[in-house]
Design a protein around this motif. Structure first.
Motif, PDB file in Angstrom:
ATOM      1  N   ARG A 110     -10.865   9.247   1.263  1.00  0.00           N
ATOM      2  CA  ARG A 110     -10.837   8.123   2.190  1.00  0.00           C
ATOM      3  C   ARG A 110     -12.172   8.022   2.931  1.00  0.00           C
ATOM      4  NH1 ARG A 110      -5.397   7.059   3.726  1.00  0.00           N
ATOM      5  NH2 ARG A 110      -5.972   6.712   5.907  1.00  0.00           N
ATOM      6  N   VAL A 111     -12.681   6.777   3.023  1.00  0.00           N
ATOM      7  CA  VAL A 111     -13.907   6.512   3.760  1.00  0.00           C
ATOM      8  C   VAL A 111     -13.589   5.527   4.887  1.00  0.00           C
ATOM      9  CG1 VAL A 111     -16.206   5.483   3.701  1.00  0.00           C
ATOM     10  CG2 VAL A 111     -15.448   6.929   1.818  1.00  0.00           C
ATOM     11  N   THR A 112     -13.862   5.927   6.121  1.00  0.00           N
ATOM     12  CA  THR A 112     -13.703   5.032   7.256  1.00  0.00           C
ATOM     13  C   THR A 112     -15.000   4.234   7.418  1.00  0.00           C
ATOM     14  OG1 THR A 112     -12.211   6.574   8.361  1.00  0.00           O
ATOM     15  CG2 THR A 112     -13.221   4.861   9.709  1.00  0.00           C
ATOM     16  N   VAL A 113     -14.857   2.915   7.373  1.00  0.00           N
ATOM     17  CA  VAL A 113     -16.013   2.033   7.418  1.00  0.00           C
ATOM     18  C   VAL A 113     -16.043   1.307   8.756  1.00  0.00           C
ATOM     19  CG1 VAL A 113     -17.180   0.084   6.334  1.00  0.00           C
ATOM     20  CG2 VAL A 113     -15.892   1.707   4.921  1.00  0.00           C
ATOM     21  N   HIS A 114     -17.158   1.428   9.478  1.00  0.00           N
ATOM     22  CA  HIS A 114     -17.360   0.712  10.730  1.00  0.00           C
ATOM     23  C   HIS A 114     -18.394  -0.378  10.488  1.00  0.00           C
ATOM     24  CE1 HIS A 114     -15.336   3.903  13.094  1.00  0.00           C
ATOM     25  NE2 HIS A 114     -15.846   4.702  12.162  1.00  0.00           N
ATOM     26  N   GLY A 115     -18.201  -1.521  11.094  1.00  0.00           N
ATOM     27  CA  GLY A 115     -19.174  -2.584  10.927  1.00  0.00           C
ATOM     28  C   GLY A 115     -18.913  -3.756  11.845  1.00  0.00           C
TER      29      GLY A 115
END
Length: 396
Positions: A34-39
């Motif tokens: 799992r990759v948590t993506v912030h943007g």
């Protein structure tokens, strides 16, 4: 525990390359990671799921500029069954690369599927020479610009008949170089890209010949508007080179015999040239042609170690070409006479006699050179002399 990672895209959007950062984070995880993506990009909630679906991944949420991407196994499945196209270095060539490698780069990981083009010259022993990579590097480094390398603006004035002799010889050189370009061009597309150094070397050889054609034609027209004469016998001789479909035989007839003889002719012209332009272009072209001969010799030397019947085929090729040209007139008489004029340097009877002797000496030098190359390819000295004597009187 489920492997996790995170990436902060800041204001970067998927139309600006954000996918590269997300993919980089996913690459370090196994399927299910799992990759948590912030943007902050407002289109993130639309673009990220669309991109992820196309790659076989899943997005769990896209709330408040934060999303969780779960890696799927589509990428792994895509490369399942992939094959490495040998090793990158030429020292590790595959003897006979499979058609499935097609246009793939040597040493690359090839995704399964794709076209399987057929290259009939797909055997190392048919095309290779260990010197090919070194020769290509040398050839690429020694390309020359005619505008810079040749003194086109040099001031000189030749008597009209001497200029006419130069024009005639230049016409002959252009004609021969046209054939010398066409021959490798017929084989480049047939060689498996796995042997790319040979393809590259032949491509540079074609560039050499194209440049030679240009400078010889430019010198022919430097003081006038018409080229010299072209004999039917000369064109017939060159045509036998163009129609040869066997790579080894074509290399032998063109590079070893023809261009080897051509090197001697260019050296003769450099020595007898009546002007600095002719002298310079013959010197530069001769340097290129010597490299062509080196590859032809190296290629045939390699093939002779694995093909015990090669000498028989080379011998037969000489006899076949001789028989095909038996009824032709050989060297254009205008070319021979022009060489005599250039070698003589004047129209005094004694000088003409000396010029005639020098052209005969040139023919002897050509013959001796052919014999030496034939001996290096394994022919006995007596047979080499007999075979050299059968070589076309048209030089190339």
């Amino acid at each position: 525990m489920t492997p996790e990672a995170s990436v902060d895209l800041a204001g970067l959007g998927f139309t600006e390359g954000a996918h590269l950062l997300v993919q980089r984070a996913l690459d370090g995880l196994p399927p299910g990671g799992r990759v948590t993506v912030h943007g902050r990009d407002p289109a993130l909630r639309v673009h990220l799921p669309a991109w992820a679906r196309g790659r076989g991944h899943r997005v769990e949420s896209t709330d408040d500029g934060v999303a969780v991407v779960v890696r799927g196994d589509a990428d792994d499945a895509r490369w399942r069954g992939a094959e490495r196209a040998g090793l990158a270095e030429p020292e590790d060539l595959r003897g006979r690369p499979p058609a499935s490698w097609g246009l793939g780069v040597r040493g690359a990981l090839l995704e399964k599927g794709g076209p399987e083009p057929m290259f009939d010259l797909d055997d190392k022993d048919l095309v290779w020479a260990d010197i090919a990579p070194k020769l290509y590097a040398q050839a690429a480094a020694r390309q020359w610009d005619p505008e810079q390398a040749v003194p086109w603006s040099a001031e000189f004035t030749l008597p009209p008949d001497v200029e006419a002799a130069v024009v005639q010889v230049m016409t002959y050189l252009v004609e021969n170089e046209q054939a010398a370009l066409i021959v490798p061009a017929r084989f480049v597309g047939r060689i498996h890209p796995h042997f790319r150094e040979v393809v590259q070397l032949l491509a540079v050889q074609m560039a050499d010949e194209a440049r030679h054609m240009s400078v010889f034609a430019r010198r022919a027209l430097l003081r006038g508007t018409e080229m010299g004469t072209s004999s039917a016998g000369g064109r017939s001789s060159l045509f036998t080179l163009v129609t040869e479909s066997d790579f080894a035989l074509a290399s032998f007839l063109l590079s070893v015999l023809g261009e080897g003889t051509f090197v001697d002719l260019l050296a003769f012209l450099e020595h007898t040239a009546p002007d600095p332009v002719t002298r310079r272009i013959c010197r530069l072209a001769g340097r290129d042609e010597r490299r062509h001969v080196v590859f032809g010799m190296a290629h045939l030397a390699h093939q002779s170690t694995v093909d015990p019947g090669l000498k028989d085929r080379l011998r037969a090729a000489i006899h076949h070409r001789h028989d095909a040209l038996m009824d032709t007139a050989g060297l254009n008489a205008d070319v021979f006479d022009a060489l005599v004029v250039l070698a003589a340097g004047s129209w005094a009877p004694d000088d003409i006699a000396a010029g005639h002797r020098r052209v005969q000496e040139l023919q002897h030098v050509m013959d001796q050179g052919r014999q030496r190359r034939l001996v290096r390819l394994g022919f006995h000295a007596d047979e080499a002399a007999a075979l050299s004597a059968l070589h076309t009187r048209n030089f190339m």
